[in-house]
Design a protein around this motif. Structure first.
Motif, PDB file in Angstrom:
ATOM      1  N   ASN A  74     -69.185 -65.694 -78.691  1.00 32.22           N
ATOM      2  CA  ASN A  74     -68.527 -64.568 -79.366  1.00 32.22           C
ATOM      3  C   ASN A  74     -67.058 -64.902 -79.576  1.00 32.22           C
ATOM      4  O   ASN A  74     -66.527 -65.825 -78.951  1.00 32.22           O
ATOM      5  CB  ASN A  74     -68.614 -63.301 -78.493  1.00 32.22           C
ATOM      6  N   LYS A 134     -63.752 -69.916 -81.264  1.00 31.23           N
ATOM      7  CA  LYS A 134     -63.753 -68.632 -80.538  1.00 31.23           C
ATOM      8  C   LYS A 134     -62.414 -67.906 -80.621  1.00 31.23           C
ATOM      9  O   LYS A 134     -62.333 -66.718 -80.302  1.00 31.23           O
ATOM     10  CB  LYS A 134     -64.041 -68.882 -79.051  1.00 31.23           C
ATOM     11  N   SER A 158     -70.446 -60.141 -75.842  1.00 31.05           N
ATOM     12  CA  SER A 158     -71.249 -61.365 -75.863  1.00 31.05           C
ATOM     13  C   SER A 158     -72.521 -61.163 -76.680  1.00 31.05           C
ATOM     14  O   SER A 158     -73.104 -60.091 -76.668  1.00 31.05           O
ATOM     15  CB  SER A 158     -71.622 -61.775 -74.431  1.00 31.05           C
ATOM     16  N   HIS A 170     -62.227 -56.999 -71.659  1.00 33.95           N
ATOM     17  CA  HIS A 170     -63.102 -58.054 -72.150  1.00 33.95           C
ATOM     18  C   HIS A 170     -64.390 -57.360 -72.525  1.00 33.95           C
ATOM     19  O   HIS A 170     -64.592 -56.212 -72.173  1.00 33.95           O
ATOM     20  CB  HIS A 170     -63.339 -59.058 -71.024  1.00 33.95           C
ATOM     21  N   SER A 198     -69.691 -68.116 -73.855  1.00 30.58           N
ATOM     22  CA  SER A 198     -70.499 -67.184 -74.642  1.00 30.58           C
ATOM     23  C   SER A 198     -70.072 -67.308 -76.106  1.00 30.58           C
ATOM     24  O   SER A 198     -68.905 -67.528 -76.408  1.00 30.58           O
ATOM     25  CB  SER A 198     -70.313 -65.758 -74.134  1.00 30.58           C
TER      26      SER A 198
HETATM   27 MG    MG Z   1     -67.515 -64.915 -72.501  1.00 29.00          MG
END
Ligand code: MG
Ligand code: TXA
Length: 309
Positions: free
Chosen positions: A134, A45, A140, A216, A132
């Motif tokens: 992503n 990630k 996401s 985010h 998540s």
């Molecule tokens: Mg997340």
């Protein structure tokens, strides 16, 4: 799907990563008991190591294997909302790997409500740590194709469970301190949680949820959140900009990407709509903030963070 689940369980047992669908968004899973496997999640990630992961369980019966103590409020919330889009933060047991919790003394636990996630957790027989699926800070994924776009070769197995039903992450409630606190609005309405607890949730907490950063869930394009009555004036003020409106109805002089009025439908569409802004190459997306009640609170929260980049 049975063969795919068996293959995924073998991968998890070997310390490898498996992306899987939940009712909220797709997760990038690793054996939560394996320090090495969990470290791979952070690498894939590009996520800072001090951001804790949620541990996913087949049933609320297993929370005692991860939490040092189970307060009455937790029993009540799991009885009412598990399986479902709720994560509860509790004090962790000493045998939980530090990599999972980013070194914090607490752990996030959730029982996802998705048949593929359930089948995977049942067959694996232990907790799956999963953020998540992503890249850190990005939008996401709510389909298997989005996971492949985000993580590419970093994940070998992606279980495809179709588009996510809720579309927005779980609500996170901290029950590790003196007063229950909301750390992230999400798929379960805050109002319903407060009713189940018989008391309001604090909105500040000594517990840190590092993933709830101001910026985010952000597309590359700039996002401008406005009051619904300001949409037309905002579009006029940015005449000449390569902009798009995210919303339920057409605005004169601007192309539109659909985002329904109904909060349940909007949550389900939200991340795909934000992705579409980038796919179609827009520089600016103008979107009305929903009223911050029910699911609208979670949608408004994500839009604000998308706009904060
Ligand atoms: Mg997340
Ligand atoms: O719906 C969801 O919750 C999805 C699906 C895959 O289950 N998961 C998800 O995970 O959104 P992630 O890692 O993207 O976001 C989890 C958030 C982060 O902000 C993290 O900091 C916070 O939960 N968190 C996890 N464990 C925590 C803990 N022990 N204390 C405080 N915050 C915690």
């Amino acid at each position: 799907m049975r063969a795919a689940i068996e293959e995924a369980v073998e991968a998890l047992r070997a310390g490898r990563l498996v992306a899987f669908p939940t009712e909220t968004v797709y997760g990038l899973g690793a054996d939560a008991r394996s320090e090495a496997a969990v470290r791979r999640v952070f690498e894939a990630k590009g996520r800072p190591a001090d951001h804790p992961l949620i541990v996913h369980l087949a049933s609320a019966d297993a929370i005692g294997e991860w939490a040092a103590e189970i307060p009455e409020a937790a029993t009540r919330l799991f009885a009412r909302f598990a399986p479902g889009p709720l994560t509860v933060i509790l004090r962790k047991r000493g045998d939980v790997p530090d990599a999972v919790t980013g070194g914090q003394p607490t752990i996030g636990l959730r029982v996802p409500d998705h048949p593929v996630a359930q089948a995977l957790l049942d067959a694996f027989g232990s907790g799956i740590a999963a953020p998540s699926a992503n890249r850190f800070g990005s939008v996401s994924p709510t389909t298997a194709a989005h996971v492949a776009l985000e993580l590419g070769d970093a994940v070998e197995i992606i279980l495809d469970g179709g588009p996510c039903r809720v579309g927005i992450e779980s609500t996170i409630v901290d029950l590790s301190g003196d007063a229950p606190a909301l750390l992230r609005p999400g798929g379960v309405d805050v109002e319903a949680i407060e009713e189940a607890l018989g008391r309001p949730l604090a909105t500040t907490s000594p517990v840190r949820a590092p993933g709830t950063l101001p910026s985010h869930y952000a597309p590359r394009a700039r996002v401008l959140t406005v009051d619904a009555r300001q949409i037309e004036a905002t579009v006029r003020a940015h005449a000449g900009a390569h902009l798009v409106v995210l919303g339920p109805s057409d605005v004169p002089g601007a192309p539109r990407i659909d985002l329904p009025v109904d909060a349940t439908d909007a949550a389900r569409r939200l991340y795909a709509a934000l992705r579409e802004v980038d796919e179609r190459g827009y520089a600016l997306a103008v979107v009305a903030l929903p009223a911050p009640v029910g699911l609208g609170r979670a949608i408004a929260d994500r839009l604000r963070r998308a706009a904060a980049s």
